[in-house]
Design a protein around this motif. Structure first.
Motif, short mmCIF file in Angstrom:
data_model
loop_
_atom_site.label_atom_id
_atom_site.label_comp_id
_atom_site.label_asym_id
_atom_site.label_seq_id
_atom_site.Cartn_x
_atom_site.Cartn_y
_atom_site.Cartn_z
N VAL A 77 0.87 -1.10 0.14
CA VAL A 77 -0.11 -0.15 -0.01
C VAL A 77 1.02 1.20 -0.07
CG1 VAL A 77 -1.71 1.15 1.32
CG2 VAL A 77 -1.75 -1.44 1.04
N GLY A 78 1.86 1.10 0.86
CA GLY A 78 2.88 2.36 0.75
C GLY A 78 3.57 2.62 -0.50
N VAL A 79 3.79 1.48 -1.56
CA VAL A 79 4.38 1.68 -2.91
C VAL A 79 3.18 2.45 -3.68
CG1 VAL A 79 4.90 0.69 -4.86
CG2 VAL A 79 5.95 -0.05 -2.68
N TYR A 80 1.93 1.84 -3.58
CA TYR A 80 0.74 2.57 -4.02
C TYR A 80 0.62 4.08 -4.02
CZ TYR A 80 -4.10 3.49 -5.24
OH TYR A 80 -5.38 3.97 -5.62
N LEU A 81 0.48 4.25 -2.55
CA LEU A 81 0.45 5.60 -2.14
C LEU A 81 1.49 6.53 -2.57
CD1 LEU A 81 -1.02 5.10 1.30
CD2 LEU A 81 -2.23 6.01 -0.72
N LEU A 82 2.87 6.10 -2.64
CA LEU A 82 3.98 6.63 -3.15
C LEU A 82 3.84 7.08 -4.54
CD1 LEU A 82 6.78 7.83 -2.79
CD2 LEU A 82 7.70 5.68 -3.20
N LEU A 83 3.49 6.16 -5.48
CA LEU A 83 3.22 6.37 -6.79
C LEU A 83 2.26 7.58 -7.19
CD1 LEU A 83 3.23 2.66 -8.24
CD2 LEU A 83 4.86 4.50 -8.30
N LEU A 84 1.30 7.46 -6.20
CA LEU A 84 0.21 8.39 -6.43
C LEU A 84 0.57 9.91 -6.04
CD1 LEU A 84 -3.24 7.01 -4.78
CD2 LEU A 84 -2.78 7.34 -7.19
N ALA A 85 1.56 9.84 -5.00
CA ALA A 85 2.03 11.14 -4.64
C ALA A 85 3.11 11.73 -5.96
CB ALA A 85 2.93 11.04 -3.44
N LEU A 86 3.58 10.77 -6.42
CA LEU A 86 4.49 11.25 -7.77
C LEU A 86 3.72 11.15 -8.76
CD1 LEU A 86 7.55 8.59 -7.11
CD2 LEU A 86 7.39 10.87 -6.60
N LYS A 87 2.35 11.49 -8.98
CA LYS A 87 1.43 11.91 -9.85
C LYS A 87 1.26 10.66 -10.89
CE LYS A 87 0.95 15.83 -8.04
NZ LYS A 87 -0.59 15.98 -7.48
N LYS A 88 1.85 9.41 -10.70
CA LYS A 88 1.60 8.46 -11.55
C LYS A 88 0.22 8.02 -11.84
CE LYS A 88 6.13 8.36 -11.84
NZ LYS A 88 6.84 8.69 -13.06
N ASN A 89 -0.13 7.35 -13.12
CA ASN A 89 -1.58 7.30 -13.32
C ASN A 89 -1.56 5.65 -12.76
OD1 ASN A 89 -4.07 6.89 -14.15
ND2 ASN A 89 -3.34 6.89 -16.43
N VAL A 90 -2.12 5.38 -11.48
CA VAL A 90 -2.15 4.21 -10.84
C VAL A 90 -3.58 4.30 -10.02
CG1 VAL A 90 0.18 3.56 -10.98
CG2 VAL A 90 -0.50 4.72 -9.10
N ARG A 91 -4.34 5.39 -9.71
CA ARG A 91 -5.34 5.48 -9.03
C ARG A 91 -6.24 4.22 -9.31
NH1 ARG A 91 -9.18 10.70 -7.99
NH2 ARG A 91 -11.00 9.71 -8.21
N TRP A 92 -6.59 3.84 -10.55
CA TRP A 92 -7.35 2.60 -10.78
C TRP A 92 -6.73 1.42 -10.07
CZ3 TRP A 92 -4.67 -1.29 -12.88
CH2 TRP A 92 -3.38 -1.07 -13.32
N LEU A 93 -5.62 1.54 -9.77
CA LEU A 93 -5.02 -0.18 -9.02
C LEU A 93 -5.69 0.05 -7.73
CD1 LEU A 93 -3.29 -2.41 -9.24
CD2 LEU A 93 -1.41 -0.84 -8.46
N GLY A 94 -6.26 1.09 -7.29
CA GLY A 94 -6.75 1.07 -5.74
C GLY A 94 -7.79 0.05 -5.20
N LEU A 95 -8.75 -0.25 -6.25
CA LEU A 95 -9.78 -1.52 -5.90
C LEU A 95 -8.96 -2.99 -5.79
CD1 LEU A 95 -12.46 -2.49 -5.58
CD2 LEU A 95 -12.85 -2.56 -8.02
N PHE A 96 -8.25 -3.05 -6.83
CA PHE A 96 -7.76 -4.51 -6.71
C PHE A 96 -6.51 -4.55 -5.56
CE2 PHE A 96 -8.65 -2.68 -10.95
CZ PHE A 96 -9.60 -3.35 -11.02
N LEU A 97 -5.95 -3.61 -5.33
CA LEU A 97 -5.04 -3.53 -4.18
C LEU A 97 -5.66 -3.68 -2.77
CD1 LEU A 97 -2.05 -3.06 -3.06
CD2 LEU A 97 -2.70 -0.74 -3.10
N THR A 98 -6.44 -3.06 -2.54
CA THR A 98 -7.41 -3.07 -1.34
C THR A 98 -7.91 -4.56 -1.09
OG1 THR A 98 -9.26 -2.27 -2.16
CG2 THR A 98 -7.90 -0.72 -0.89
N THR A 99 -8.52 -5.05 -2.50
CA THR A 99 -8.97 -6.35 -2.20
C THR A 99 -7.96 -7.35 -1.79
OG1 THR A 99 -10.53 -5.82 -3.81
CG2 THR A 99 -10.30 -8.17 -3.49
#
Length: 369
Positions: free
Chosen positions: A153-175
């Motif tokens: 989750v930390g890697v995902y949030l870091l990528l979001l903070a770096l403005k990478k287009n990964v927000r779509w990954l949130g549902l699958f990551l939390t699952t």
């Protein structure tokens, strides 16, 4: 019971409460991500799917008038096909899970906020677990699982903070994080305990921490690769004049273009591969200190090396043979499959020098790698 023992037990209980609290908040985030996707499916997504068809994928430039033998001749410019290579097209990225819907975007932002809160709770759970045993919280599979999910989750949030287009990954990551934490607290849970003498080394902090980080990044790369395969098949069907189902269209048109997904997966795998190499080297040095030999083809060592070879083959194929698209994606998934077996299969079903803790499923490895 001494005061110190009572304090450690209380810290362990606090850790458990924080992990369960994180799971509760992740569940709320999961439903918020679901709402984002559902509301996005109702919106008019600003997409030009027709641009993927053969007719629209060729751009015809204006005719050119040239002089020829005192007269004039009209020549048509050749059609320029925007598909540069197999598996890549000049296709814009999708708008994201919210699909351009304002309310969907609001739910997506709420989901991100809940994910941040759950991440902080799980960080607290990992830290209090460490305080309860006064060591790094990686002494058994339970501790490794809660740390791994937190890091992912930390890697995902870091990528979001770096403005990478990964927000779509949130549902699958939390699952997947909910499944991982559920497995940790129900099947893999082990009470706080001290490490065996072989693990008392500063290399525990170096070797295992890098292994956890590598696994989290490999996870992001693998899931992006899976989404690439779906998106590429969708684009292929449109380009060949087919008509995907309404569910596939609603879901896949909101993801980044297949070329973007392919490039992103390659970059994250390539970025973390040197760290995975260091992880294996650090493990070998630690083995030399603990067991008097640097390499003994223990099952964990063997599968760590197999994983390294698989990812090296994937990166080599892309860099030298020019493999892109689906062939490279299959190699990347094979490499991640080796990593998963190294983590779960070897840990649960195979015993070796890395076996230190038993939680009812056989000899589970105390150290993740």
């Amino acid at each position: 019971m001494t005061l110190a023992a009572a304090t450690n037990e209380n810290l362990a209980e606090i850790s458990n409460v924080l992990i369960y609290s994180a799971m509760a908040v992740y569940t709320l985030a999961f439903f918020a991500y679901i709402a984002e996707w559902l509301l996005g499916s109702r919106s008019k997504v600003a997409r030009t799917a027709a641009a993927l068809t053969p007719k629209a994928s060729a751009v015809t430039a204006p005719a050119v008038t040239v002089k020829q033998g005192g007269g004039t001749a009209v020549l048509e410019r050749p059609k320029v096909v925007v598909r540069a290579a197999s598996g890549s097209r000049d296709v814009p990225d999708g708008p994201g899970a919210h699909g351009g819907d304002e309310k969907g975007d609001l739910y997506g932002r709420v989901a991100i906020s809940l994910t941040v809160l759950a991440f902080l709770l799980s960080v607290g759970g990992v830290l209090t677990r460490a305080l309860s045993v006064q060591r790094a919280p990686w002494g058994n599979m339970y501790e490794f699982n809660i740390t791994f999910s937190t890091t992912a989750v930390g890697v995902y949030l870091l990528l979001l903070a770096l403005k990478k287009n990964v927000r779509w990954l949130g549902l699958f990551l939390t699952t997947s994080v909910l499944l991982d934490l559920g497995l940790a607290v129900t099947v893999l849970y082990t009470a706080s305990d001290q490490l065996v003498p072989a693990l008392h080394s500063y290399w525990l902090y170096i070797h295992v921490s890098t292994a956890i980080l590598c696994g989290a990044v490999f996870y992001v790369g693998a899931f992006t690769t899976i989404m690439y395969l779906f998106k590429d098949a969708y684009e292929n069907k449109l380009a060949n004049g087919g008509k995907p189902g309404s569910f596939a269209t609603s879901f896949l048109e909101r993801l980044p273009a297949s070329a973007s997904l392919d490039k992103f997966a390659y970059r994250v795998n390539a970025a973390v591969f040197p760290l995975w190499t260091f992880t294996i080297i650090a493990g070998a040095i630690w083995a030399g200190d603990a067991w008097g030999r640097y390499w003994g083809w223990d099952p964990k060592e063997t599968w760590s090396f197999i994983t390294w070879v698989a990812y090296a083959g994937y990166l080599h194929a892309r860099a030298t043979a020019g493999w892109k698209g689906r062939k490279a994606a299959y190699l990347a998934l094979l490499a991640f499959g080796c990593w998963l077996f190294n983590y779960y299969g070897v840990n649960i079903f195979v015993s070796g020098k890395h076996s230190y803790a038993d939680v009812g499923l056989g000899a589970l490895q105390a150290v993740g790698f």
